[in-house]
Design an enzyme around this catalytic site. Structure first.
Site, PDB file in Angstrom:
ATOM      1  CB  SER A 119       4.546  -7.711   5.633  1.00  0.00           C
ATOM      2  OG  SER A 119       3.602  -8.662   5.186  1.00  0.00           O
ATOM      3  CG  PHE A 165      -0.252   0.410   2.516  1.00  0.00           C
ATOM      4  CD1 PHE A 165      -0.035   1.752   2.826  1.00  0.00           C
ATOM      5  CD2 PHE A 165       0.187  -0.538   3.438  1.00  0.00           C
ATOM      6  CE1 PHE A 165       0.608   2.123   4.011  1.00  0.00           C
ATOM      7  CE2 PHE A 165       0.829  -0.171   4.612  1.00  0.00           C
ATOM      8  CZ  PHE A 165       1.044   1.161   4.896  1.00  0.00           C
ATOM      9  CB  CYS A 198      10.572  -0.904   2.930  1.00  0.00           C
ATOM     10  SG  CYS A 198      11.294  -0.350   1.400  1.00  0.00           S
ATOM     11  CE  LYS A 220      -3.163  -8.157  -4.762  1.00  0.00           C
ATOM     12  NZ  LYS A 220      -3.442  -7.154  -3.698  1.00  0.00           N
ATOM     13  CD  GLU A 279       8.170  -3.580   8.413  1.00  0.00           C
ATOM     14  OE1 GLU A 279       7.519  -4.604   8.138  1.00  0.00           O
ATOM     15  OE2 GLU A 279       8.689  -2.854   7.534  1.00  0.00           O
TER      16      GLU A 279
HETATM   17  P1  NAD Z   1       1.296  -6.762   2.964  1.00  0.00           P
HETATM   18  O1  NAD Z   1       2.310  -7.841   3.036  1.00  0.00           O
HETATM   19  O2  NAD Z   1       0.176  -6.772   3.933  1.00  0.00           O
HETATM   20  O3  NAD Z   1       0.615  -6.743   1.504  1.00  0.00           O
HETATM   21  C1  NAD Z   1       1.372  -6.725   0.326  1.00  0.00           C
HETATM   22  C2  NAD Z   1       0.588  -7.391  -0.789  1.00  0.00           C
HETATM   23  O4  NAD Z   1       0.360  -8.760  -0.446  1.00  0.00           O
HETATM   24  C3  NAD Z   1      -0.771  -6.770  -1.047  1.00  0.00           C
HETATM   25  O5  NAD Z   1      -0.984  -6.690  -2.431  1.00  0.00           O
HETATM   26  C4  NAD Z   1      -1.752  -7.733  -0.371  1.00  0.00           C
HETATM   27  O6  NAD Z   1      -2.989  -7.806  -1.037  1.00  0.00           O
HETATM   28  C5  NAD Z   1      -1.031  -9.073  -0.475  1.00  0.00           C
HETATM   29  N1  NAD Z   1      -1.306  -9.942   0.684  1.00  0.00           N
HETATM   30  C6  NAD Z   1      -1.441  -9.557   1.989  1.00  0.00           C
HETATM   31  N2  NAD Z   1      -1.645 -10.635   2.768  1.00  0.00           N
HETATM   32  C7  NAD Z   1      -1.630 -11.717   1.958  1.00  0.00           C
HETATM   33  C8  NAD Z   1      -1.783 -13.120   2.175  1.00  0.00           C
HETATM   34  N3  NAD Z   1      -1.993 -13.617   3.396  1.00  0.00           N
HETATM   35  N4  NAD Z   1      -1.719 -13.946   1.116  1.00  0.00           N
HETATM   36  C9  NAD Z   1      -1.496 -13.466  -0.130  1.00  0.00           C
HETATM   37  N5  NAD Z   1      -1.360 -12.153  -0.397  1.00  0.00           N
HETATM   38  C10 NAD Z   1      -1.417 -11.284   0.629  1.00  0.00           C
HETATM   39  O7  NAD Z   1       2.104  -5.377   3.029  1.00  0.00           O
HETATM   40  P2  NAD Z   1       1.524  -3.895   3.135  1.00  0.00           P
HETATM   41  O8  NAD Z   1       0.982  -3.681   4.507  1.00  0.00           O
HETATM   42  O9  NAD Z   1       0.681  -3.567   1.956  1.00  0.00           O
HETATM   43  O10 NAD Z   1       2.880  -3.060   2.960  1.00  0.00           O
HETATM   44  C11 NAD Z   1       3.758  -2.787   4.017  1.00  0.00           C
HETATM   45  C12 NAD Z   1       4.906  -3.775   4.065  1.00  0.00           C
HETATM   46  O11 NAD Z   1       5.621  -3.761   2.832  1.00  0.00           O
HETATM   47  C13 NAD Z   1       5.933  -3.423   5.131  1.00  0.00           C
HETATM   48  O12 NAD Z   1       6.347  -4.610   5.765  1.00  0.00           O
HETATM   49  C14 NAD Z   1       7.079  -2.818   4.333  1.00  0.00           C
HETATM   50  O13 NAD Z   1       8.345  -2.909   4.942  1.00  0.00           O
HETATM   51  C15 NAD Z   1       7.015  -3.610   3.082  1.00  0.00           C
HETATM   52  N6  NAD Z   1       7.660  -2.932   1.969  1.00  0.00           N
HETATM   53  C16 NAD Z   1       8.850  -3.411   1.546  1.00  0.00           C
HETATM   54  C17 NAD Z   1       9.525  -2.788   0.522  1.00  0.00           C
HETATM   55  C18 NAD Z   1      10.851  -3.291   0.055  1.00  0.00           C
HETATM   56  O14 NAD Z   1      11.334  -2.841  -0.954  1.00  0.00           O
HETATM   57  N7  NAD Z   1      11.462  -4.219   0.749  1.00  0.00           N
HETATM   58  C19 NAD Z   1       8.951  -1.660  -0.107  1.00  0.00           C
HETATM   59  C20 NAD Z   1       7.713  -1.204   0.342  1.00  0.00           C
HETATM   60  C21 NAD Z   1       7.065  -1.855   1.384  1.00  0.00           C
END
Ligand code: NAD
Length: 492
Positions: free
Chosen positions: A229, A152, A284, A176, A385
């Protein structure tokens, strides 16, 4: 783009309703106002997109690379022309300030620019006469249909860490986006339609877990890019790999910064505060743990608390606002719980951002800058985190002790040092277990022509997002060895 406020998918060059039975509200986190409803697409929606992608792939991979990059050049100009509108959209669905949204778009555009270099970047290599009369070549070919699943917090930038490289190299791409911030990509896909990508080359499937699982399992998707995450990154990596796919999965972070006594403290305070509280800590690459060394503690802490306390919090489109809300009510509750956990584990709350409201935005999901001091290195809070505007302080006597604290953690997204000593900077750069390193830099975000190099549990895979890694991830190498005996040469 919407039917009665319901967002649409973009499949085979058409805006279509998902076959979803469930929709989720998309809210402005500063006001809690519902902006739209996002469909939770099903496996059938994913099937349609994959079928259209496979059909389009036949012609797209045969389209000369110099032609394939033309829609990307047009997309760059369209993104620039619509920058203000897109920045407002990002602020409204994601909460960050208008300036932060502009910065995000700049990084997105730079990835489009780099991918326009695909005619050179995807070149292979060759040798004549690896044996007498035998030549050998290595060429790069696209994979087919590929997909990305994004978080997000950068709804405009993260999808463009992948899409431009995938399509420039001849693949058909399915996105997606996050169900929490899907509106920016709805608009950018409209711009892509205008940019003239053929039907099926770029597609948008909204949704959450069901759509993700369908992408991970689909036998005709060749590669998965993921950002989110760590628990979900690990899950995506394992499930997609089991289905035989190439995977790059970027995960979470808990970024430590070391502050040496010889640092330029005025600059350090400013830069660390921007890193910790920019995007309300939902980056991140946000600074999360500050480790002061020796005398730095007395020079840094008080000034840092003052800088944090003076940050103007509010709705990101209001003038002068320096920090917006966190993404949701659930996120706010989770962060507040983690602050309480820190307290219970022995940390001192130097600045408490809980239970504050912003006048005129009483329903918004605001947490003000928060600083925890004396965070015990082995506590849960030191390793979790938080993904909010909460900064933890620890103290060390020597740089060796500080580097040990940096390396005593499961994540490895970023680590920074603040110092005026070249020797300390080199030691730090050489020894830390992190893939993105800052030296007097608060947010060490690689430019689009460098890989976004998370390590450890911040990344699962080999090839990262952006630049040459993107080109390599989305292409397969084919090695050709050829012999043309002289006697076959036609004589004219
Ligand atoms: P999230 O893991 O909740 O969601 C990311 C994506 O995964 C979304 O599209 C979501 O629909 C999907 N998703 C969520 N739960 C799922 C599941 N159980 N099964 C399958 N798909 C699922 O992450 P968020 O809250 O949207 O974003 C924040 C996280 O992203 C933080 O941990 C942050 O550190 C990380 N992040 C990392 C980077 C990087 O480059 N390493 C960059 C930006 C954000």
């Amino acid at each position: 783009m919407t039917t009665n406020g319901r967002l649409l998918n973009y499949i085979n060059g058409q805006w279509v309703e998902a076959q979803a039975t469930e929709y989720l509200p998309v809210r402005n986190p500063a006001t809690a106002q519902v902006l739209a409803h996002v469909p939770l697409s099903t496996a059938q929606d994913v099937d349609k997109a994959v079928a259209a992608g496979q059909k389009a792939f036949h012609d797209w991979r045969r389209t000369p690379v110099v032609e394939r990059v033309q829609p990307l050049y047009r997309l760059k100009r369209l993104l620039e022309a619509h920058r203000d509108e897109l920045a407002r959209l990002i602020t409204n669905e994601c909460g960050k300030t208008y300036e932060e949204s502009q910065g995000e778009l700049q990084r997105a555009i730079e990835n489009v620019e780099v991918a326009c270099g695909a005619p050179s970047l995807m070149q292979g290599f060759n040798n004549e006469d690896i044996a007498r009369g035998i030549d050998e070549h290595c060429i790069r070919q696209p994979l087919g249909v590929v997909a990305a699943i994004t978080p997000f917090n950068f709804p405009g930038m993260v999808p463009l860490w992948f899409l431009p490289y995938a399509v420039a190299t001849g693949n058909c791409f399915i996105l997606k986006p996050s169900e929490k911030t899907p509106m920016t990509m709805q608009r950018i896909f409209q711009l892509m339609e205008e940019a003239g990508f053929p039907p099926g080359v770029v597609q948008l499937v909204n949704g959450a877990k069901d759509a993700v699982d369908a992408l991970l399992d689909h036998p005709d998707i060749r590669a998965i890019s993921f950002v989110g995450s760590t628990p979900v990154a690990r899950y995506v990596y394992e499930r997609a790999a089991r289905a035989g796919k190439r995977v790059q999965a970027q995960g979470g972070a808990k970024n430590p910064l070391v502050i040496m006594p010889d640092a330029d403290m005025e600059m350090t305070v400013r830069v660390v505060a921007d890193s910790a509280f920019g995007n309300a800590g939902q980056r991140c690459l946000a600074a999360s743990v500050g480790i002061t060394v020796g005398e730095a503690r007395n020079l840094f802490v008080e000034a840092f608390v003052d800088a944090a306390a003076s940050r103007k919090v509010g709705y990101g489109l209001d003038p002068g606002v320096e920090m917006g809300p966190v993404i949701s009510a659930e996120s706010k509750a989770r962060i507040e719980k983690l602050i309480a956990l820190g307290e219970s584990e022995g940390a001192t709350v130097l600045l408490d951002g809980r239970n504050k409201t912003v006048k005129g935005y009483e329903d918004g999901y605001f947490i003000f800058p928060t600083i925890l001091d004396h965070v015990p290195p082995e506590s849960q809070i030191a390793h979790t985190e938080i993904f909010g505007p909460v900064f933890s302080l620890m103290h060390a006597e020597t740089i060796e002790e500080a580097i040990a604290l940096v390396n005593n953690r499961k994540y490895g997204n970023m680590a920074s040092i603040f110092t005026s000593s070249g020797a300390s900077a080199r030691k730090f750069r050489y020894e830390v277990n992190a893939g993105n390193v800052g030296i007097n830099i608060g947010v060490a975000a690689p430019m689009a022509f460098y890989p976004f190099s998370g390590w450890r549990e911040s990344f699962f895979g080999v090839l990262h997002a952006q630049g040459m890694h993107g080109i390599e991830f989305y292409t397969e190498t084919k090695v050709v060895i050829e012999r043309w005996p002289r006697e076959w040469t036609r004589k004219f």
